[in-house]
Scaffold this active site. Structure first.
Site, PDB file in Angstrom:
ATOM      1  N   GLN A 261     -10.422  -3.652  -2.723  1.00  0.00           N
ATOM      2  CA  GLN A 261     -11.683  -3.045  -2.266  1.00  0.00           C
ATOM      3  C   GLN A 261     -12.831  -3.380  -3.227  1.00  0.00           C
ATOM      4  OE1 GLN A 261     -12.163  -0.720   0.591  1.00  0.00           O
ATOM      5  NE2 GLN A 261     -14.281  -1.199   0.089  1.00  0.00           N
TER       6      GLN A 261
ATOM      7  N   HIS B 142      -7.563   0.743  -6.227  1.00  0.00           N
ATOM      8  CA  HIS B 142      -7.771   0.006  -4.969  1.00  0.00           C
ATOM      9  C   HIS B 142      -8.509  -1.301  -5.300  1.00  0.00           C
ATOM     10  CE1 HIS B 142      -7.874  -0.768  -0.824  1.00  0.00           C
ATOM     11  NE2 HIS B 142      -8.755   0.110  -0.394  1.00  0.00           N
TER      12      HIS B 142
ATOM     13  N   ASP C 204     -16.655   8.345  -1.040  1.00  0.00           N
ATOM     14  CA  ASP C 204     -15.360   8.153  -0.366  1.00  0.00           C
ATOM     15  C   ASP C 204     -14.969   9.515   0.205  1.00  0.00           C
ATOM     16  OD1 ASP C 204     -12.773   7.317   0.349  1.00  0.00           O
ATOM     17  OD2 ASP C 204     -11.974   7.481  -1.687  1.00  0.00           O
TER      18      ASP C 204
ATOM     19  N   ARG D 235     -14.001  -7.268   3.057  1.00  0.00           N
ATOM     20  CA  ARG D 235     -12.595  -7.048   2.688  1.00  0.00           C
ATOM     21  C   ARG D 235     -11.769  -8.290   3.034  1.00  0.00           C
ATOM     22  NH1 ARG D 235     -10.288  -2.319   2.324  1.00  0.00           N
ATOM     23  NH2 ARG D 235      -8.859  -3.546   1.079  1.00  0.00           N
TER      24      ARG D 235
ATOM     25  N   ARG E 291       0.872  -1.193   0.000  1.00  0.00           N
ATOM     26  CA  ARG E 291       0.000   0.000   0.000  1.00  0.00           C
ATOM     27  C   ARG E 291       0.890   1.217   0.000  1.00  0.00           C
ATOM     28  NH1 ARG E 291      -5.031   2.074   3.613  1.00  0.00           N
ATOM     29  NH2 ARG E 291      -5.995   0.560   2.234  1.00  0.00           N
TER      30      ARG E 291
ATOM     31  N   CYS F 296     -16.042   2.938   1.117  1.00  0.00           N
ATOM     32  CA  CYS F 296     -14.907   2.054   1.423  1.00  0.00           C
ATOM     33  C   CYS F 296     -14.451   2.202   2.869  1.00  0.00           C
ATOM     34  CB  CYS F 296     -13.760   2.333   0.460  1.00  0.00           C
ATOM     35  SG  CYS F 296     -13.278   4.067   0.408  1.00  0.00           S
TER      36      CYS F 296
END
Ligand code: CP
Ligand code: NVA
Length: 331
Positions: free
Chosen positions: A136, A133, A229, A315, A106, A270
């Site tokens: 996700q 991402h 988001d 997730r 990440r 998310c």
């Protein structure tokens, strides 16, 4: 599905069938977990988790998923390794590739995770970059499928900063899976033209549609999923807050937006979310600009239509599927 040895860097690299297979595998793992059936079929393997940005869900998902599969983990925090400062990405990749069967990354530019994958010699998984991402996306698609029972034909509207990792990745996955993607936001926050053109190509095959609109009423009408988001992402400078709040406030997810979408609509995010002033940053920005909430109202976030905690749980199940499929489950 045979994804053994593959890296997971962006969903652009995967066919619709492979994406669905990963979601199916995640659903199967979820069922096993709920029934208490052990599935530690990858005992003896180890993976490295590199985090150059902070995380709750992604880190915990990788750690729990790995543990459930019997895999050992090493967490490298944003300041605790030589990466980037004393050692290049290519050298780091070659070192970690000698010790670990897989590497999660990440951090910042997509080019970094691409370079890691080029040199590591083992699968590399993108745990979030500025551009994408992808883990996700699998969780979001599993959550939508669990709720509606299908994915093809679902109308998903993304409100807010659609030119960053979440907007880009949602557009890609919707285009690949035959869903109707709308970015409903100010023009300068639309995804970039190159990516839109690429997704239009996927859409021609899948039957998806892509709409970019500044009109909240038209953009949210009849949407099955309203998604947002944070307006300022990790790694962006503090100074961008003022403009974001000014430009993106009309695209806040409110009760009116959900009502306009309709009774069938659900809300996804998310996370983490600024839905109240109970966070340090939310409080600072909220008080500075006179808001009690930022990208979504607390009312919507806490409503029956909000599936955000199912999404967060998913997730873990989906990341488990990615690890298992790319390392070769049970071999
Ligand atoms: N959604 C998500 O990636 O959360 P974290 O930043 O907590 O990992
Ligand atoms: N766009 C957000 C996503 C967090 C999961 C960020 O990059 O900070």
């Amino acid at each position: 599905m045979n994804l053994k040895g593959r890296s997971f860097l962006t969903l652009k690299d995967f066919t619709p069938e492979e994406i669905i297979d990963l979601i199916d595998l995640a659903a199967a793992y979820k069922e096993k977990k709920k029934k208490g059936i052990l599935h530690d079929t990858l005992r003896g393997k180890n993976i490295a988790l590199i985090f150059e940005k902070t995380s709750t869900r992604t880190r915990c998902s990788f750690e729990v998923a790995a543990h459930d599969l019997g895999i050992g983990t090493t967490y490298l925090d944003p300041s605790g390794s030589q990466i980037g400062r004393k050692e290049s990405i290519a050298d780091t990749a070659r070192v970690l590739g000698r010790m670990y069967e897989g590497i999660e990354y990440r951090g910042f530019e997509q080019s970094i995770v691409e370079e890691l994958a080029k040199y590591a010699g083992v699968p590399v998984w993108n745990g979030l970059t500025n551009e994408y991402h992808p883990t996700q996306m699998l969780a979001d698609m599993l959550t939508i499928r669990e709720h509606f029972g299908y994915l093809k034909g679902i109308k998903l509207t993304y409100m807010g900063d659609a030119r960053y990792n979440m907007g880009n990745s949602l557009m890609i996955v919707c285009a690949k899976l035959g869903m109707h993607f709308t970015a409903c936001t100010a023009k300068e926050y639309f995804p970039n033209d190159t990516l839109v053109a690429q997704c239009e190509k996927y859409a021609e095959v899948s039957g998806a549609t892509i709409t970019l609109t500044e009109d909240v009423d038209a953009g949210t009408k009849g949407a099955d999923v309203i998604y947002t988001d944070v307006w300022v992402s990790m790694g962006e400078p503090e100074g961008v807050w003022e403009e974001r709040i000014r430009k993106l406030s009309p695209y806040k997810v409110t009760r009116e937006v959900m009502d306009n979408a309709g009774k069938q609509s659900v809300f996804l995010h998310c996370l983490p979310a600024f839905h109240d002033l109970k966070t340090k940053i939310g409080k600072e920005q909220g008080e500075k600009y006179g808001f009690a909430e930022l990208e979504v109202t607390d009312e919507v976030f806490e409503s029956e239509q909000s599936l955000v905690f199912d999404e967060a749980e998913n997730r873990m199940h989906t990341i488990k599927a990615v690890i298992a499929a790319t390392l070769g489950e049970g071999e």
